[in-house]
Design a protein around this motif. Structure first.
Motif, PDB file in Angstrom:
ATOM      1  N   ASP A 154       0.799  -1.219   0.000  1.00 24.48           N
ATOM      2  CA  ASP A 154       0.000   0.000   0.000  1.00 24.48           C
ATOM      3  C   ASP A 154       0.835   1.274   0.000  1.00 24.48           C
ATOM      4  N   GLU A 155       2.147   1.140  -0.116  1.00 24.62           N
ATOM      5  CA  GLU A 155       3.011   2.332  -0.032  1.00 24.62           C
ATOM      6  C   GLU A 155       2.925   3.214  -1.271  1.00 24.62           C
ATOM      7  N   GLY A 156       2.463   2.643  -2.381  1.00 24.12           N
ATOM      8  CA  GLY A 156       2.374   3.446  -3.602  1.00 24.12           C
ATOM      9  C   GLY A 156       2.253   2.564  -4.813  1.00 24.12           C
ATOM     10  N   ALA A 157       2.078   3.181  -5.966  1.00 23.78           N
ATOM     11  CA  ALA A 157       1.928   2.425  -7.208  1.00 23.78           C
ATOM     12  C   ALA A 157       3.230   1.739  -7.577  1.00 23.78           C
ATOM     13  N   LYS A 158       3.114   0.656  -8.303  1.00 26.55           N
ATOM     14  CA  LYS A 158       4.297  -0.054  -8.757  1.00 26.55           C
ATOM     15  C   LYS A 158       5.079   0.795  -9.749  1.00 26.55           C
ATOM     16  N   ASP A 159       6.378   0.708  -9.672  1.00 23.46           N
ATOM     17  CA  ASP A 159       7.265   1.441 -10.577  1.00 23.46           C
ATOM     18  C   ASP A 159       7.553   0.555 -11.778  1.00 23.46           C
ATOM     19  N   LEU A 160       7.019   0.931 -12.924  1.00 27.40           N
ATOM     20  CA  LEU A 160       7.165   0.079 -14.103  1.00 27.40           C
ATOM     21  C   LEU A 160       8.547   0.196 -14.727  1.00 27.40           C
ATOM     22  N   TYR A 161       9.302   1.244 -14.365  1.00 25.92           N
ATOM     23  CA  TYR A 161      10.649   1.379 -14.902  1.00 25.92           C
ATOM     24  C   TYR A 161      11.617   0.544 -14.089  1.00 25.92           C
ATOM     25  N   SER A 162      12.410  -0.250 -14.760  1.00 26.94           N
ATOM     26  CA  SER A 162      13.427  -1.046 -14.075  1.00 26.94           C
ATOM     27  C   SER A 162      14.804  -0.678 -14.607  1.00 26.94           C
ATOM     28  N   PRO A 163      15.764  -0.433 -13.721  1.00 27.78           N
ATOM     29  CA  PRO A 163      17.132  -0.133 -14.171  1.00 27.78           C
ATOM     30  C   PRO A 163      17.868  -1.390 -14.622  1.00 27.78           C
ATOM     31  N   LEU A 164      17.232  -2.546 -14.464  1.00 23.64           N
ATOM     32  CA  LEU A 164      17.877  -3.814 -14.787  1.00 23.64           C
ATOM     33  C   LEU A 164      17.637  -4.201 -16.248  1.00 23.64           C
ATOM     34  N   SER A 165      18.593  -4.946 -16.793  1.00 21.68           N
ATOM     35  CA  SER A 165      18.416  -5.475 -18.140  1.00 21.68           C
ATOM     36  C   SER A 165      17.404  -6.616 -18.090  1.00 21.68           C
ATOM     37  N   SER A 166      16.891  -7.018 -19.253  1.00 20.60           N
ATOM     38  CA  SER A 166      15.913  -8.104 -19.289  1.00 20.60           C
ATOM     39  C   SER A 166      16.526  -9.393 -18.739  1.00 20.60           C
ATOM     40  N   ARG A 167      17.812  -9.628 -19.006  1.00 20.79           N
ATOM     41  CA  ARG A 167      18.461 -10.832 -18.496  1.00 20.79           C
ATOM     42  C   ARG A 167      18.588 -10.771 -16.969  1.00 20.79           C
ATOM     43  N   GLU A 168      18.882  -9.590 -16.427  1.00 13.66           N
ATOM     44  CA  GLU A 168      19.001  -9.448 -14.979  1.00 13.66           C
ATOM     45  C   GLU A 168      17.656  -9.679 -14.291  1.00 13.66           C
ATOM     46  N   GLU A 170      15.325 -11.547 -15.500  1.00 16.28           N
ATOM     47  CA  GLU A 170      15.099 -12.979 -15.656  1.00 16.28           C
ATOM     48  C   GLU A 170      15.820 -13.767 -14.559  1.00 16.28           C
ATOM     49  N   ILE A 171      17.054 -13.357 -14.269  1.00 18.30           N
ATOM     50  CA  ILE A 171      17.828 -14.043 -13.233  1.00 18.30           C
ATOM     51  C   ILE A 171      17.194 -13.822 -11.857  1.00 18.30           C
ATOM     52  N   LEU A 172      16.728 -12.619 -11.571  1.00 24.74           N
ATOM     53  CA  LEU A 172      16.049 -12.372 -10.303  1.00 24.74           C
ATOM     54  C   LEU A 172      14.797 -13.224 -10.180  1.00 24.74           C
ATOM     55  N   ASP A 173      14.092 -13.404 -11.296  1.00 27.97           N
ATOM     56  CA  ASP A 173      12.899 -14.238 -11.293  1.00 27.97           C
ATOM     57  C   ASP A 173      13.251 -15.682 -10.939  1.00 27.97           C
ATOM     58  N   HIS A 221       8.445  -3.510  -6.616  1.00 34.12           N
ATOM     59  CA  HIS A 221       8.295  -2.604  -7.745  1.00 34.12           C
ATOM     60  C   HIS A 221       7.572  -3.253  -8.927  1.00 34.12           C
ATOM     61  N   GLY A 222       7.173  -4.519  -8.743  1.00 31.72           N
ATOM     62  CA  GLY A 222       6.395  -5.163  -9.789  1.00 31.72           C
ATOM     63  C   GLY A 222       7.202  -5.623 -10.991  1.00 31.72           C
ATOM     64  N   TRP A 223       8.543  -5.727 -10.852  1.00 34.05           N
ATOM     65  CA  TRP A 223       9.368  -6.158 -11.985  1.00 34.05           C
ATOM     66  C   TRP A 223       9.318  -7.656 -12.183  1.00 34.05           C
ATOM     67  N   ILE A 224       9.100  -8.390 -11.080  1.00 36.68           N
ATOM     68  CA  ILE A 224       8.902  -9.827 -11.158  1.00 36.68           C
ATOM     69  C   ILE A 224       7.681 -10.165 -10.333  1.00 36.68           C
ATOM     70  N   LYS A 225       7.141 -11.375 -10.514  1.00 35.41           N
ATOM     71  CA  LYS A 225       5.947 -11.776  -9.788  1.00 35.41           C
ATOM     72  C   LYS A 225       6.270 -12.894  -8.811  1.00 35.41           C
ATOM     73  N   MET A 226       5.444 -12.996  -7.763  1.00 31.91           N
ATOM     74  CA  MET A 226       5.634 -14.032  -6.768  1.00 31.91           C
ATOM     75  C   MET A 226       5.239 -15.371  -7.348  1.00 31.91           C
ATOM     76  N   HIS A 227       6.026 -16.404  -7.057  1.00 35.44           N
ATOM     77  CA  HIS A 227       5.724 -17.761  -7.514  1.00 35.44           C
ATOM     78  C   HIS A 227       5.465 -18.634  -6.312  1.00 35.44           C
ATOM     79  N   ASP A 228       4.623 -19.628  -6.497  1.00 34.01           N
ATOM     80  CA  ASP A 228       4.443 -20.639  -5.447  1.00 34.01           C
ATOM     81  C   ASP A 228       5.639 -21.548  -5.448  1.00 34.01           C
ATOM     82  N   SER A 229       5.988 -22.089  -4.285  1.00 32.50           N
ATOM     83  CA  SER A 229       7.126 -22.994  -4.188  1.00 32.50           C
ATOM     84  C   SER A 229       6.777 -24.332  -4.777  1.00 32.50           C
TER      85      SER A 229
END
Length: 229
Positions: A154-168, A170-173, A221-229
């Protein structure tokens, strides 16, 4: 070359002086202080700007994880190395939560300890690669990510801009799914070292000290989504 500044938080004089001798013998480290008193430790952190804090998980005079938490709060860039008397998955999980960069039993060899200090001082995250591949532990870490994300939703809207590359991203995901460096490398058909290089870049871009914080930051920031284990 500037030396690695280390603080030792261990109440056993023989072990403490052994660590000092090992690290100083490399010629790459300087011990800026030793203490187990939280007030003294935080004062050392503020005045001596250590790069690495070695913390004995078996402290009896203070809560070692609380010390780690307060040290990281005082100096977010410091690398925490937890030295534990024995393998303990609960302690390991809590060490991940407080942002420890490395976790070893106290039977670590002198060479391994010196190398670990070198690596964490450069921003590497050495919590054993197989940690997140343990199903139960991975599930707990993912649940922790989810709770931290919900708390700040609830702190604020998701930031759609990411300073990370698409590969980075992907790795965080992959990290959020509980994959180790080796598993990520195999899935993406790249080398383990390339994965480590990407993670180092991610930490620098996000100004965080470990992979847990990077994943939580990306989730918030909404750059990746939560996954179930």
């Amino acid at each position: 070359m500037e030396k690695i500044r280390v603080i030792i938080i261990d109440e056993q004089p023989l072990f403490r002086e052994g660590i000092r001798a090992i690290l100083e013998s490399t010629g790459e480290c300087t011990i800026v202080g030793t203490s187990t008193d939280i007030v003294e430790v935080l004062e050392l952190v503020r005045t001596s700007s250590p790069d690495v804090a070695l913390i004995d998980a078996g402290l009896t005079s203070s809560d070692p994880l609380d010390i780690a938490r307060q040290v990281r709060h005082t100096a977010p860039r410091i690398a925490i190395v937890i030295l534990t008397p024995n393998e303990d998955e609960e302690r390991l999980f809590q060490s991940i939560k407080v942002g420890a960069a490395a976790y070893y039993t106290r039977n670590i060899t002198p060479n391994e300890l010196a190398e670990a200090v070198r690596k964490v001082s450069r921003g590497e995250y050495l919590i054993n690669d197989d940690v997140l591949s343990k199903p139960q532990l991975a599930s707990r870490v993912l649940k922790s990510f989810r709770e931290l994300t919900v708390e700040e939703e609830d702190e604020g809207a998701k930031d759609l801009y990411s300073p990370l590359s698409s590969r980075e991203v992907e790795i965080l995901d992959y990290i959020a799914r509980g994959n180790s460096n080796k598993e990520i490398a195999k899935s993406l058909k790249i080398s383990d070292q390339t994965v480590k290089n990407h993670i180092t870049s991610i930490l620098k871009k996000l100004s965080v000290n470990d992979r847990t914080a990077a994943v939580v930051h990306a989730l918030r920031h909404g750059w990746i989504k939560m996954h179930d284990s």
